[in-house]
Design a protein around this motif. Sequence first.
Motif, PDB file in Angstrom:
ATOM      1  N   PHE A  77       2.166   1.609  -3.537  1.00 31.57           N
ATOM      2  CA  PHE A  77       1.050   2.022  -4.387  1.00 31.57           C
ATOM      3  C   PHE A  77       0.785   3.519  -4.218  1.00 31.57           C
ATOM      4  O   PHE A  77       0.590   4.244  -5.204  1.00 31.57           O
ATOM      5  CB  PHE A  77      -0.190   1.201  -4.034  1.00 31.57           C
TER       6      PHE A  77
ATOM      7  N   GLU B 256      -8.030   1.837  -9.517  1.00 32.56           N
ATOM      8  CA  GLU B 256      -8.436   3.054  -8.809  1.00 32.56           C
ATOM      9  C   GLU B 256      -8.684   4.235  -9.737  1.00 32.56           C
ATOM     10  O   GLU B 256      -9.579   5.042  -9.475  1.00 32.56           O
ATOM     11  CB  GLU B 256      -7.373   3.452  -7.777  1.00 32.56           C
TER      12      GLU B 256
ATOM     13  N   LEU C 121      -3.320  -2.115  -9.420  1.00 28.40           N
ATOM     14  CA  LEU C 121      -4.002  -1.326  -8.389  1.00 28.40           C
ATOM     15  C   LEU C 121      -4.329   0.079  -8.904  1.00 28.40           C
ATOM     16  O   LEU C 121      -5.429   0.598  -8.680  1.00 28.40           O
ATOM     17  CB  LEU C 121      -3.142  -1.238  -7.132  1.00 28.40           C
TER      18      LEU C 121
ATOM     19  N   GLY D 295       0.807  -1.216   0.000  1.00 22.36           N
ATOM     20  CA  GLY D 295       0.000   0.000   0.000  1.00 22.36           C
ATOM     21  C   GLY D 295       0.842   1.268   0.000  1.00 22.36           C
ATOM     22  O   GLY D 295       0.487   2.254  -0.658  1.00 22.36           O
TER      23      GLY D 295
ATOM     24  N   THR E 141      -4.975  -6.457   1.963  1.00 20.76           N
ATOM     25  CA  THR E 141      -5.953  -5.412   1.672  1.00 20.76           C
ATOM     26  C   THR E 141      -5.781  -4.866   0.254  1.00 20.76           C
ATOM     27  O   THR E 141      -6.533  -3.968  -0.150  1.00 20.76           O
ATOM     28  CB  THR E 141      -5.835  -4.246   2.678  1.00 20.76           C
ATOM     29  N   ARG E 142      -4.797  -5.406  -0.491  1.00 18.61           N
ATOM     30  CA  ARG E 142      -4.484  -4.872  -1.829  1.00 18.61           C
ATOM     31  C   ARG E 142      -4.590  -5.930  -2.929  1.00 18.61           C
ATOM     32  O   ARG E 142      -4.111  -5.710  -4.045  1.00 18.61           O
ATOM     33  CB  ARG E 142      -3.044  -4.309  -1.824  1.00 18.61           C
TER      34      ARG E 142
END
Length: 251
Positions: free
Chosen positions: A83, A115, A111, A80, A177-178
């Motif tokens: 990212f 997004e 990712l 994260g 979580t990714r």
Amino acid sequence: MTQQHEPNFFTSPDGRRIAYHLTDGSGPAVIFLGGFKSDMQGTKAVYLEEWAKREGRAFLRFDYSGHGESDGAFAYGAIGDWFEDARAAIGLLAGKVVLVGSSMGGWISLLLSREMPERIAGLVTIAAAPDFTEDGMWGGFDDAQKAALENDGQVALPSEYGEPYIITKRLITEGRTRLVLRDPLDLPFPVRFLQGTADADVDKAVALRLLDHAAGPDMRLTLVDGADHRFSDDACLDLISTAVEEVLTRS
């Protein structure tokens, strides 16, 4: 290779000082996203910068926090964080961009694509390693390694590239979580996946799974017989720039 100059720096919204090299040129700009514990001085990044200069194409390469010339300690980072660094790097540029993601950079590029698809003109991945903290690391740990991670907060993994990798509990738990291979992944722009069949770090099954999982109007996977994870010999480098040119043409 061209002589390397001192990098520029920007501070991300998360307060991390990130090193980068930006080549001026026409858009969409091409952005190179490197791999786990690699940096922007690698063969592929510098090759693409030279290609961009010849083509008059805007190009950006940068180091995630804890990598290369950027601030921070690698061992404290997680997917994260990197990212967020990449998302901040895109903020340096106007208009749409083409992402070129190598290994972990392939995961980060996915990712970003999820997004902010409106910013992405095209995507090229090289030995993309989506979800590797879960499927490659945690999934491959034995009971002793899982216990060490839980009790000590980290475990050391051997690396053929030098010092052992220190894998932290945070890297694994934050990575969960990714993940991008568990939920629908729409890639509504030209996509080229590149993968070597002799890659000892990312099996070609990962590339096939990604191709099968993602949805998009223009996706192709190229398997290169005998190519390893570095994907950096002359023939592979030529394939990379050809793939970038193709998505630019079709975007």
